[in-house]
Design a protein around this motif. Structure first.
Motif, mmCIF file in Angstrom:
data_model
loop_
_atom_site.group_PDB
_atom_site.id
_atom_site.type_symbol
_atom_site.label_atom_id
_atom_site.label_comp_id
_atom_site.label_asym_id
_atom_site.label_seq_id
_atom_site.Cartn_x
_atom_site.Cartn_y
_atom_site.Cartn_z
ATOM 1 N N ASN A 160 40.029 69.315 63.061
ATOM 2 C CA ASN A 160 40.137 70.291 61.970
ATOM 3 C C ASN A 160 39.320 71.556 62.214
ATOM 4 O O ASN A 160 39.008 72.283 61.271
ATOM 5 N N GLN A 161 38.990 71.837 63.465
ATOM 6 C CA GLN A 161 38.254 73.052 63.793
ATOM 7 C C GLN A 161 39.075 74.297 63.452
ATOM 8 O O GLN A 161 40.306 74.305 63.594
ATOM 9 N N THR A 162 38.396 75.364 63.032
ATOM 10 C CA THR A 162 39.079 76.631 62.777
ATOM 11 C C THR A 162 39.546 77.257 64.092
ATOM 12 O O THR A 162 40.535 77.984 64.110
ATOM 13 N N TYR A 163 38.838 76.989 65.171
ATOM 14 C CA TYR A 163 39.236 77.438 66.505
ATOM 15 C C TYR A 163 40.193 76.402 67.074
ATOM 16 O O TYR A 163 39.871 75.212 67.115
ATOM 17 N N LYS A 164 41.360 76.813 67.494
ATOM 18 C CA LYS A 164 42.419 75.870 67.862
ATOM 19 C C LYS A 164 42.684 75.753 69.356
ATOM 20 O O LYS A 164 43.464 74.897 69.781
ATOM 21 N N ASN A 165 42.056 76.581 70.190
ATOM 22 C CA ASN A 165 42.375 76.610 71.613
ATOM 23 C C ASN A 165 41.509 75.603 72.379
ATOM 24 O O ASN A 165 40.583 75.972 73.102
ATOM 25 N N ARG A 198 46.794 67.583 71.353
ATOM 26 C CA ARG A 198 45.562 68.080 71.988
ATOM 27 C C ARG A 198 44.677 66.950 72.486
ATOM 28 O O ARG A 198 43.723 67.183 73.223
ATOM 29 N N ASP A 212 48.147 63.548 68.043
ATOM 30 C CA ASP A 212 47.875 64.975 68.164
ATOM 31 C C ASP A 212 47.979 65.323 69.646
ATOM 32 O O ASP A 212 47.318 64.699 70.476
#
Length: 175
Positions: free
Chosen positions: A31-36, A61, A59
């Motif tokens: 759930n990080q705001t940074y998705k990369n 990732r 997921d």
């Protein structure tokens, strides 16, 4: 999916019998705001319900690795071997990252930096904060503490430049 012109991070989380805290730890990364980023979870021979929790993750990732118990350092080095990010973010299976952790840390990325860490809130089993770290913040002060064999780094708060980590051979198996 990688985002161009944005640092790609590999989050590595070794797991050993962390069933009680594992789902919160995983969710705090997903759930990080940074998705990369990619998220490598190494189940190091857990004998509790950790493997089932890891296997339930759906997921793209997430990379799941299951192995016989070999210890933290071996698990970390395996994670590094599979990592495709230029930076390695550490996570422990009984910790929780703030939602903007990676977003905040990438702001400090520079080619000549090896490690970026942060202060941390120390929480109890119910996630209540009972202490906060107060490490040195200036480079020279940090180096001075390290020379005194006093760490200013809480391992699960750091991101490490992967090329610099590989240059020193990863984590020392003797540790």
């Amino acid at each position: 999916m990688r985002i161009l012109n944005s640092p790609f991070i590999t989050v590595i989380m070794p797991v050993y019998n962390a069933e009680k805290y594992l789902q919160k730890a995983i969710d705090s990364i997903l759930n990080q705001t940074y998705k990369n980023f990619e998220f490598i979870i190494i189940n190091d021979g857990s004998t509790d319900g950790s493997a089932e929790i890891i296997n339930s993750i759906d997921d793209k990732r997430v990379i799941k690795i299951h192995q016989d118990n070999s210890g933290l350092v071996v698990a970390l080095n395996i994670g590094i071997r599979y990592a495709t990010g230029d930076w390695i973010a550490r996570m422990d299976a009984d910790d929780i990252s703030y939602p903007n952790r990676l977003e905040m840390q990438i702001k400090y990325i520079q080619d000549d930096i090896a490690v970026i860490g942060s202060q941390a809130n120390i929480i109890d089993k119910d996630d209540n904060v009972y202490n906060t770290t107060s490490f040195e913040l200036e480079h020279d002060d940090i180096v001075s503490k390290l020379l005194e064999h006093n760490s200013n780094i809480i391992h699960p708060t750091i991101i490490i430049n992967k090329s610099k980590l590989n240059k020193v051979g990863g984590y020392d198996p003797k540790m």
